[in-house]
Write a protein that holds these residues in place. Structure first.
Motif, PDB file in Angstrom:
ATOM      1  N   PRO A 144     -13.245 -32.997  -0.578  1.00 10.69           N
ATOM      2  CA  PRO A 144     -13.633 -31.581  -0.506  1.00 10.69           C
ATOM      3  C   PRO A 144     -13.145 -30.683  -1.639  1.00 10.69           C
ATOM      4  O   PRO A 144     -13.899 -29.815  -2.085  1.00 10.69           O
ATOM      5  CB  PRO A 144     -13.060 -31.138   0.852  1.00 10.69           C
ATOM      6  CG  PRO A 144     -13.081 -32.370   1.686  1.00 10.69           C
ATOM      7  CD  PRO A 144     -12.719 -33.479   0.726  1.00 10.69           C
ATOM      8  N   PRO A 145     -11.900 -30.844  -2.150  1.00 13.12           N
ATOM      9  CA  PRO A 145     -11.426 -29.903  -3.174  1.00 13.12           C
ATOM     10  C   PRO A 145     -12.311 -29.801  -4.407  1.00 13.12           C
ATOM     11  O   PRO A 145     -12.439 -28.724  -4.989  1.00 13.12           O
ATOM     12  CB  PRO A 145     -10.033 -30.453  -3.534  1.00 13.12           C
ATOM     13  CG  PRO A 145      -9.578 -31.137  -2.292  1.00 13.12           C
ATOM     14  CD  PRO A 145     -10.823 -31.779  -1.739  1.00 13.12           C
ATOM     15  N   HIS A 148     -15.195 -27.560  -3.397  1.00 14.37           N
ATOM     16  CA  HIS A 148     -14.722 -26.186  -3.202  1.00 14.37           C
ATOM     17  C   HIS A 148     -14.450 -25.513  -4.540  1.00 14.37           C
ATOM     18  O   HIS A 148     -14.766 -24.326  -4.731  1.00 14.37           O
ATOM     19  CB  HIS A 148     -13.446 -26.180  -2.353  1.00 14.37           C
ATOM     20  CG  HIS A 148     -13.667 -26.501  -0.910  1.00 14.37           C
ATOM     21  ND1 HIS A 148     -14.665 -25.912  -0.162  1.00 14.37           N
ATOM     22  CD2 HIS A 148     -13.015 -27.347  -0.065  1.00 14.37           C
ATOM     23  CE1 HIS A 148     -14.621 -26.367   1.077  1.00 14.37           C
ATOM     24  NE2 HIS A 148     -13.645 -27.249   1.161  1.00 14.37           N
ATOM     25  N   HIS A 149     -13.875 -26.273  -5.476  1.00 15.42           N
ATOM     26  CA  HIS A 149     -13.556 -25.709  -6.792  1.00 15.42           C
ATOM     27  C   HIS A 149     -14.830 -25.272  -7.511  1.00 15.42           C
ATOM     28  O   HIS A 149     -14.876 -24.169  -8.088  1.00 15.42           O
ATOM     29  CB  HIS A 149     -12.810 -26.739  -7.635  1.00 15.42           C
ATOM     30  CG  HIS A 149     -12.407 -26.241  -8.983  1.00 15.42           C
ATOM     31  ND1 HIS A 149     -11.353 -25.385  -9.186  1.00 15.42           N
ATOM     32  CD2 HIS A 149     -12.936 -26.472 -10.222  1.00 15.42           C
ATOM     33  CE1 HIS A 149     -11.241 -25.101 -10.472  1.00 15.42           C
ATOM     34  NE2 HIS A 149     -12.186 -25.758 -11.122  1.00 15.42           N
ATOM     35  N   LEU A 151     -17.730 -24.448  -6.209  1.00 14.65           N
ATOM     36  CA  LEU A 151     -18.303 -23.287  -5.523  1.00 14.65           C
ATOM     37  C   LEU A 151     -17.535 -22.015  -5.870  1.00 14.65           C
ATOM     38  O   LEU A 151     -18.137 -20.952  -6.107  1.00 14.65           O
ATOM     39  CB  LEU A 151     -18.287 -23.510  -4.013  1.00 14.65           C
ATOM     40  CG  LEU A 151     -19.165 -24.647  -3.469  1.00 14.65           C
ATOM     41  CD1 LEU A 151     -18.925 -24.828  -1.974  1.00 14.65           C
ATOM     42  CD2 LEU A 151     -20.646 -24.371  -3.734  1.00 14.65           C
ATOM     43  N   GLU A 152     -16.211 -22.126  -5.915  1.00 11.91           N
ATOM     44  CA  GLU A 152     -15.391 -20.958  -6.276  1.00 11.91           C
ATOM     45  C   GLU A 152     -15.663 -20.509  -7.701  1.00 11.91           C
ATOM     46  O   GLU A 152     -15.731 -19.310  -7.991  1.00 11.91           O
ATOM     47  CB  GLU A 152     -13.912 -21.302  -6.096  1.00 11.91           C
ATOM     48  CG  GLU A 152     -13.490 -21.452  -4.642  1.00 11.91           C
ATOM     49  CD  GLU A 152     -12.087 -22.027  -4.498  1.00 11.91           C
ATOM     50  OE1 GLU A 152     -11.423 -22.217  -5.545  1.00 11.91           O
ATOM     51  OE2 GLU A 152     -11.668 -22.294  -3.358  1.00 11.91           O
ATOM     52  N   GLY A 157     -21.261 -19.476  -1.778  1.00  9.74           N
ATOM     53  CA  GLY A 157     -20.872 -20.197  -0.591  1.00  9.74           C
ATOM     54  C   GLY A 157     -21.559 -21.546  -0.531  1.00  9.74           C
ATOM     55  O   GLY A 157     -22.541 -21.790  -1.242  1.00  9.74           O
ATOM     56  N   ALA A 158     -21.041 -22.419   0.331  1.00 17.28           N
ATOM     57  CA  ALA A 158     -21.611 -23.767   0.451  1.00 17.28           C
ATOM     58  C   ALA A 158     -23.098 -23.727   0.783  1.00 17.28           C
ATOM     59  O   ALA A 158     -23.889 -24.483   0.214  1.00 17.28           O
ATOM     60  CB  ALA A 158     -20.845 -24.555   1.517  1.00 17.28           C
ATOM     61  N   LEU A 177     -19.660 -30.315   4.090  1.00 18.41           N
ATOM     62  CA  LEU A 177     -19.104 -28.993   3.810  1.00 18.41           C
ATOM     63  C   LEU A 177     -20.136 -27.883   3.954  1.00 18.41           C
ATOM     64  O   LEU A 177     -19.810 -26.709   3.778  1.00 18.41           O
ATOM     65  CB  LEU A 177     -18.526 -28.960   2.386  1.00 18.41           C
ATOM     66  CG  LEU A 177     -17.434 -29.982   2.085  1.00 18.41           C
ATOM     67  CD1 LEU A 177     -17.031 -29.906   0.621  1.00 18.41           C
ATOM     68  CD2 LEU A 177     -16.230 -29.757   2.986  1.00 18.41           C
TER      69      LEU A 177
END
Length: 201
Positions: A144-145, A148-149, A151-152, A157-158, A177
């Protein structure tokens, strides 16, 4: 209606494809190994796993691979060069360019520390708003990280992103996710699938 703001691509097997015949057949014979033994050293070794998360450099990985294969430094350099020889899908890259004014474009790739430099002629900040390489972040897909990285970095958002990859495990990881996904099989199939998220004008 789904509101997509970003499209994320894998590189190897999606935007870039190795040239046939397979690298391993030529070099396995050259090293006096079976294809399976060559694959174990080059594609499935612990050095490769370490390089993908940045624990060792790409240079260290290839030095270890060369020694294991019984190659000289010069021969190892040739092998590395041929490893990176492939065909870029210029049509899919052109599609990214046409969509960039309206959507954010990103890369999520499991790759060694030198990948950013090796692909820079094709994959760079001019075309992609973020480029996430596993060795730089210290984590590989489908963890996941790494998603998430990305997307950030894009500020989305996902549920606002679509991710394209040729590996089912990575697709499943992104999907878990809440990211929309397309399992790559061909350019045409991907473009048809993308049209469900990004309607043609």
């Amino acid at each position: 209606m789904i509101q997509i703001k970003a499209v994320l691509f894998d590189i190897g097997g999606v935007l870039w494809h190795p040239k046939p015949p397979p690298l391993r057949e030529k070099w396995a014979a050259r090293c006096g190994l079976s294809v399976e033994a060559f694959d174990q050293i080059v594609y499935e070794s612990e050095w490769g796993s370490q390089a993908l998360v940045g624990s060792i450099s790409a240079e260290q990985m290839w030095e270890n691979i060369g020694k294991q294969l019984g190659l000289s430094y010069a021969e190892t350099c040739v092998l590395e060069k041929e490893y990176w020889t492939g065909t870029w899908d210029t049509a899919l890259l052109d599609y990214c360019r046409t969509q960039k004014p309206k959507y954010k474009m990103g890369i999520i790739s499991d790759a060694e520390s030198n990948a950013r430099e090796m692909v820079s002629a094709w994959v760079n900040e001019t075309l992609f708003d973020t480029m996430v390489f596993s060795a730089e972040l210290g984590v590989c897909k489908p963890n996941p990280p790494i998603f998430h990285h990305a997307l950030e970095q894009l500020g989305v958002g996902a549920s606002e992103a679509v991710f394209i990859d040729d590996r089912v495990s990575n697709i499943d990881g992104a999907k878990s996710l809440g990211i929309h996904t397309i399992h790559y099989q061909s350019r045409g199939q991907v473009l048809i699938a993308l049209n469900q998220y990004i309607p043609s004008e």
